[in-house]
Design a protein around this motif. Structure first.
Motif, PDB file in Angstrom:
ATOM      1  N   ALA B  29       0.848  -1.187   0.000  1.00 39.21           N
ATOM      2  CA  ALA B  29       0.000   0.000   0.000  1.00 39.21           C
ATOM      3  C   ALA B  29       0.883   1.236   0.000  1.00 39.21           C
ATOM      4  CB  ALA B  29      -0.908   0.006   1.223  1.00 39.21           C
ATOM      5  N   SER B  30       0.331   2.335  -0.465  1.00 35.75           N
ATOM      6  CA  SER B  30       1.124   3.570  -0.478  1.00 35.75           C
ATOM      7  C   SER B  30       0.247   4.752  -0.123  1.00 35.75           C
ATOM      8  CB  SER B  30       1.754   3.779  -1.850  1.00 35.75           C
ATOM      9  OG  SER B  30       0.747   4.101  -2.775  1.00 35.75           O
ATOM     10  N   GLY B  31       0.896   5.839   0.162  1.00 34.37           N
ATOM     11  CA  GLY B  31       0.201   7.088   0.458  1.00 34.37           C
ATOM     12  C   GLY B  31       1.230   8.190   0.509  1.00 34.37           C
ATOM     13  N   ARG B  32       0.786   9.395   0.755  1.00 32.16           N
ATOM     14  CA  ARG B  32       1.762  10.484   0.842  1.00 32.16           C
ATOM     15  C   ARG B  32       1.257  11.572   1.773  1.00 32.16           C
ATOM     16  NH1 ARG B  32      -0.029  10.461  -4.505  1.00 32.16           N
ATOM     17  NH2 ARG B  32      -1.624  12.031  -4.879  1.00 32.16           N
ATOM     18  N   ILE B  33       2.212  12.305   2.290  1.00 31.94           N
ATOM     19  CA  ILE B  33       1.853  13.475   3.104  1.00 31.94           C
ATOM     20  C   ILE B  33       2.541  14.675   2.483  1.00 31.94           C
ATOM     21  CG2 ILE B  33       3.640  12.826   4.799  1.00 31.94           C
ATOM     22  CD1 ILE B  33       1.815  14.287   6.908  1.00 31.94           C
ATOM     23  N   ILE B  34       1.720  15.638   2.102  1.00 31.09           N
ATOM     24  CA  ILE B  34       2.237  16.826   1.426  1.00 31.09           C
ATOM     25  C   ILE B  34       2.509  17.887   2.478  1.00 31.09           C
ATOM     26  CG2 ILE B  34       1.653  18.620  -0.259  1.00 31.09           C
ATOM     27  CD1 ILE B  34      -0.122  16.489  -1.591  1.00 31.09           C
ATOM     28  N   MET B  35       3.646  18.509   2.369  1.00 33.83           N
ATOM     29  CA  MET B  35       4.022  19.517   3.362  1.00 33.83           C
ATOM     30  C   MET B  35       4.725  20.679   2.676  1.00 33.83           C
ATOM     31  SD  MET B  35       7.090  17.334   5.138  1.00 33.83           S
ATOM     32  CE  MET B  35       5.982  16.020   5.593  1.00 33.83           C
ATOM     33  N   ARG B  36       4.984  21.730   3.436  1.00 30.88           N
ATOM     34  CA  ARG B  36       5.697  22.862   2.843  1.00 30.88           C
ATOM     35  C   ARG B  36       7.142  22.456   2.571  1.00 30.88           C
ATOM     36  NH1 ARG B  36       3.044  26.324   6.849  1.00 30.88           N
ATOM     37  NH2 ARG B  36       5.003  26.446   7.970  1.00 30.88           N
ATOM     38  N   PRO B  37       7.756  23.042   1.542  1.00 28.14           N
ATOM     39  CA  PRO B  37       9.149  22.690   1.228  1.00 28.14           C
ATOM     40  C   PRO B  37      10.088  22.886   2.425  1.00 28.14           C
ATOM     41  CG  PRO B  37       8.200  24.015  -0.540  1.00 28.14           C
ATOM     42  CD  PRO B  37       7.191  23.986   0.569  1.00 28.14           C
ATOM     43  N   MET B 128       4.799  14.392  14.157  1.00 27.81           N
ATOM     44  CA  MET B 128       6.191  14.786  14.371  1.00 27.81           C
ATOM     45  C   MET B 128       6.499  16.158  13.768  1.00 27.81           C
ATOM     46  SD  MET B 128       7.696  12.134  15.946  1.00 27.81           S
ATOM     47  CE  MET B 128       9.452  12.104  15.604  1.00 27.81           C
ATOM     48  N   CYS B 129       5.739  16.539  12.749  1.00 28.46           N
ATOM     49  CA  CYS B 129       6.046  17.791  12.038  1.00 28.46           C
ATOM     50  C   CYS B 129       5.057  18.914  12.338  1.00 28.46           C
ATOM     51  CB  CYS B 129       6.065  17.553  10.529  1.00 28.46           C
ATOM     52  SG  CYS B 129       7.232  16.297   9.990  1.00 28.46           S
ATOM     53  N   LYS B 130       4.004  18.644  13.068  1.00 26.87           N
ATOM     54  CA  LYS B 130       2.928  19.633  13.172  1.00 26.87           C
ATOM     55  C   LYS B 130       3.342  20.899  13.911  1.00 26.87           C
ATOM     56  CE  LYS B 130       0.417  17.888  17.253  1.00 26.87           C
ATOM     57  NZ  LYS B 130       1.246  16.772  17.764  1.00 26.87           N
ATOM     58  N   ALA B 131       4.416  20.820  14.679  1.00 30.44           N
ATOM     59  CA  ALA B 131       4.874  22.019  15.387  1.00 30.44           C
ATOM     60  C   ALA B 131       5.288  23.114  14.403  1.00 30.44           C
ATOM     61  CB  ALA B 131       6.040  21.674  16.313  1.00 30.44           C
ATOM     62  N   VAL B 132       5.766  22.703  13.225  1.00 33.63           N
ATOM     63  CA  VAL B 132       6.220  23.712  12.258  1.00 33.63           C
ATOM     64  C   VAL B 132       5.280  23.850  11.070  1.00 33.63           C
ATOM     65  CG1 VAL B 132       8.650  23.436  12.887  1.00 33.63           C
ATOM     66  CG2 VAL B 132       7.709  22.081  11.015  1.00 33.63           C
ATOM     67  N   ASP B 133       4.337  22.944  10.895  1.00 33.44           N
ATOM     68  CA  ASP B 133       3.498  22.969   9.693  1.00 33.44           C
ATOM     69  C   ASP B 133       2.170  22.268   9.984  1.00 33.44           C
ATOM     70  OD1 ASP B 133       2.423  22.904   7.174  1.00 33.44           O
ATOM     71  OD2 ASP B 133       4.134  21.928   6.211  1.00 33.44           O
ATOM     72  N   LYS B 134       1.107  23.072  10.064  1.00 35.59           N
ATOM     73  CA  LYS B 134      -0.206  22.457  10.334  1.00 35.59           C
ATOM     74  C   LYS B 134      -1.014  22.262   9.057  1.00 35.59           C
ATOM     75  CE  LYS B 134      -0.433  23.895  15.110  1.00 35.59           C
ATOM     76  NZ  LYS B 134       1.002  24.227  15.134  1.00 35.59           N
ATOM     77  N   ASP B 135      -0.460  22.742   7.929  1.00 33.20           N
ATOM     78  CA  ASP B 135      -1.179  22.632   6.656  1.00 33.20           C
ATOM     79  C   ASP B 135      -0.990  21.291   5.965  1.00 33.20           C
ATOM     80  OD1 ASP B 135      -2.172  25.140   6.774  1.00 33.20           O
ATOM     81  OD2 ASP B 135      -0.486  26.057   5.719  1.00 33.20           O
ATOM     82  N   MET B 136      -0.214  20.419   6.556  1.00 34.50           N
ATOM     83  CA  MET B 136       0.104  19.161   5.869  1.00 34.50           C
ATOM     84  C   MET B 136      -1.169  18.398   5.521  1.00 34.50           C
ATOM     85  SD  MET B 136       3.352  17.830   8.062  1.00 34.50           S
ATOM     86  CE  MET B 136       2.585  18.227   9.629  1.00 34.50           C
ATOM     87  N   THR B 137      -1.110  17.711   4.376  1.00 36.00           N
ATOM     88  CA  THR B 137      -2.265  16.930   3.919  1.00 36.00           C
ATOM     89  C   THR B 137      -1.837  15.494   3.690  1.00 36.00           C
ATOM     90  OG1 THR B 137      -2.883  18.885   2.669  1.00 36.00           O
ATOM     91  CG2 THR B 137      -4.121  16.893   2.210  1.00 36.00           C
ATOM     92  N   ILE B 138      -2.621  14.580   4.229  1.00 38.23           N
ATOM     93  CA  ILE B 138      -2.377  13.152   3.959  1.00 38.23           C
ATOM     94  C   ILE B 138      -3.306  12.767   2.827  1.00 38.23           C
ATOM     95  CG2 ILE B 138      -2.652  10.814   4.872  1.00 38.23           C
ATOM     96  CD1 ILE B 138      -1.994  12.089   7.658  1.00 38.23           C
ATOM     97  N   GLU B 139      -2.764  12.139   1.794  1.00 42.31           N
ATOM     98  CA  GLU B 139      -3.650  11.779   0.698  1.00 42.31           C
ATOM     99  C   GLU B 139      -3.123  10.578  -0.084  1.00 42.31           C
ATOM    100  OE1 GLU B 139      -3.622  15.398  -1.772  1.00 42.31           O
ATOM    101  OE2 GLU B 139      -2.309  14.264  -3.107  1.00 42.31           O
ATOM    102  N   GLY B 140      -3.979  10.098  -0.945  1.00 41.23           N
ATOM    103  CA  GLY B 140      -3.586   9.010  -1.850  1.00 41.23           C
ATOM    104  C   GLY B 140      -3.295   7.704  -1.137  1.00 41.23           C
ATOM    105  N   VAL B 141      -3.887   7.464   0.036  1.00 41.20           N
ATOM    106  CA  VAL B 141      -3.649   6.186   0.717  1.00 41.20           C
ATOM    107  C   VAL B 141      -4.428   5.102  -0.029  1.00 41.20           C
ATOM    108  CG1 VAL B 141      -3.968   4.877   2.858  1.00 41.20           C
ATOM    109  CG2 VAL B 141      -3.290   7.295   2.945  1.00 41.20           C
ATOM    110  N   ARG B 142      -3.703   4.104  -0.523  1.00 41.78           N
ATOM    111  CA  ARG B 142      -4.375   3.120  -1.363  1.00 41.78           C
ATOM    112  C   ARG B 142      -3.550   1.843  -1.503  1.00 41.78           C
ATOM    113  NH1 ARG B 142      -3.379   6.058  -7.183  1.00 41.78           N
ATOM    114  NH2 ARG B 142      -1.362   5.127  -7.578  1.00 41.78           N
ATOM    115  N   LEU B 143      -4.240   0.803  -1.912  1.00 42.52           N
ATOM    116  CA  LEU B 143      -3.571  -0.463  -2.161  1.00 42.52           C
ATOM    117  C   LEU B 143      -2.907  -0.402  -3.532  1.00 42.52           C
ATOM    118  CD1 LEU B 143      -3.126  -3.394  -1.195  1.00 42.52           C
ATOM    119  CD2 LEU B 143      -5.226  -3.997  -2.431  1.00 42.52           C
ATOM    120  N   GLU B 144      -1.653  -0.836  -3.610  1.00 38.93           N
ATOM    121  CA  GLU B 144      -0.971  -0.869  -4.905  1.00 38.93           C
ATOM    122  C   GLU B 144      -1.106  -2.244  -5.547  1.00 38.93           C
ATOM    123  OE1 GLU B 144       0.095   1.608  -6.510  1.00 38.93           O
ATOM    124  OE2 GLU B 144       0.045   3.125  -4.943  1.00 38.93           O
TER     125      GLU B 144
END
Lengths: 152, 259
Positions: B29-37, B128-144
């Protein structure tokens, strides 16, 4: 006839000329332009230069410019070498070498090749100076120089 | 096709797997978390306040896979023979890709375990990252893909495209993409090197529509409309009207300064 290269190692103008002339007895003139890194440009105290290119397109653009030159003048050979990566003042950056039966043609073609290379080949310079790092801006004078060849 | 977790009366029940054959089973399975650069850069250099983010998220994902049956009501408790959780930092898309692979010799599939591992690894990255970035988005979680068992092999049909798409748009079967590169000063200013845009996201298949699609996705791409910015398609100079098709490589760059 046409040999264009993009590379990071230094080139040897003498060696390039030997290769261009090898086995030829019909060439009467070779004109070579070599561009070097200056220690002053938009700001003084340039300490280094980083050159970036677009692999694939840059080589194709250099070849296209060389082909335009051979269509305009009766040339016997063109070699273009452009360096990329980090360079220091006094380092050679670019070499354009043109061979022909007569000097006028070789001078003109070499001049044309450099004008077109500077305005059409995808290379970008970043200068590292005592007062900071910045991307070099395109110069209007280079565009005017290149435009000369369009009227002819 | 029926839902195996519902019985004849439509009630939820646990499927009896006692008479299913034991086979080697694997699911990815895969997914991703998008965050600021900036967040991604901090993560890469280990500069986040909670310490080693990836190692923690990996352990969290593995632990979660082992406890899937406690979280998902009708899942069986499985004796997994392997759980891996891997991360790939993607500067171009400014995200972390998470992939989990679960394996066992048994009577039931392991896709729920792999999906749970990815989900919890992503949640841990968020924590782990929310202290510096609350805009992160988790998406695309799916079975490969999954292998083994009665249903045999299953693979996701089409290649992934990393670009975000409006939820209102119908899912496109054709996810063929155009590769877009940003060079030199433009790359540094936009803080992105490369992005893929599905052909289906363009109003019409040309450079002007590509710019519009990028700008709709992120306002910083309005910089591409500046008169000085040049464009090449498949290594040849192009303009607004130049047509595009799947697999094309488009590059945007500032005026050249070689020689």
């Amino acid at each position: 006839m046409i040999d264009v290269r993009v590379q990071s190692p230094v080139f040897d103008v003498g060696e390039e000329q030997r290769q261009l002339l090898a086995g030829r007895r019909d060439i009467g003139a070779v004109v070579t332009f070599t561009g070097l890194v200056r220690d002053f440009n938009e700001r003084p105290d340039v300490q280094a230069l980083s050159l970036e290119h677009y692999p694939g397109m840059t080589e194709a653009a250099l070849r296209d410019i060389a082909e335009q030159a051979t269509a305009r003048w009766p040339l016997d050979g063109i070699r273009v070498v452009h360096r990329v990566g980090r360079l220091s003042p006094s380092d050679p950056i670019v070499m354009v070498m043109v061979a022909s039966a007569h000097r006028r043609v070789a001078f003109d073609a070499c001049d044309f090749l450099m004008d077109y290379l500077k305005t059409r080949a995808p290379f970008w310079k970043k200068e590292h100076t005592a007062s900071g790092t910045y991307w070099v801006s395109a110069r209007d004078s280079d565009a005017r120089d290149a435009a000369r060849w369009e009227e002819a | 096709m029926s839902l195996t977790h519902l019985n004849a009366r439509g009630e939820a029940h646990m499927v009896d797997v006692g008479d299913k054959a034991e086979t080697q089973r694997e699911a990815v399975a895969s997914g991703r978390i998008i965050m600021r650069p900036e967040t991604l850069a901090l993560l890469a250099e280990g500069g986040l306040p909670k310490g080693d983010v990836l190692a923690t998220a990996r352990i969290a994902g593995i632990q979660a896979a082992k406890r899937t049956h406690e979280l998902i009501p009708l899942c069986h408790a499985l004796l997994l023979s392997k759980v891996s959780v891997d991360f790939r930092l993607d500067e171009a898309a400014s995200c972390v890709h998470v992939e989990s692979r679960c394996r066992l010799a048994g009577r039931t599939g392991v896709e729920m375990e792999a999906l749970t591992a990815v989900s919890v690894a992503c949640l841990t990255l968020y924590d782990m990252c929310k202290a510096v970035d609350k805009d992160m988005t988790i998406e695309g979680v799916r079975l490969e893909h999954k292998t083994g068992g009665k249903s045999g092999e299953w693979h996701r049909a089409s290649a992934d495209v990393s670009t975000t798409r409006d939820a209102s748009e119908p899912p496109s079967v054709d996810s063929a993409a155009i590769r877009v590169k940003f060079l030199a000063e433009l790359r540094e200013r936009l803080d992105i090197e490369e992005i893929e845009v599905p052909v289906a996201a363009l109003k019409s298949p040309d450079v002007a529509s590509l710019k519009a699609a990028l700008e709709a996705q992120d306002s910083r791409f309005s910089a591409l409309s500046a008169a000085r910015i040049l464009c090449a398609v498949n290594h040849a100079m192009a303009n607004e009207e130049t047509s595009l098709s799947e697999g094309d490589e488009v590059a945007f760059f500032p005026p050249v300064t070689g020689g």
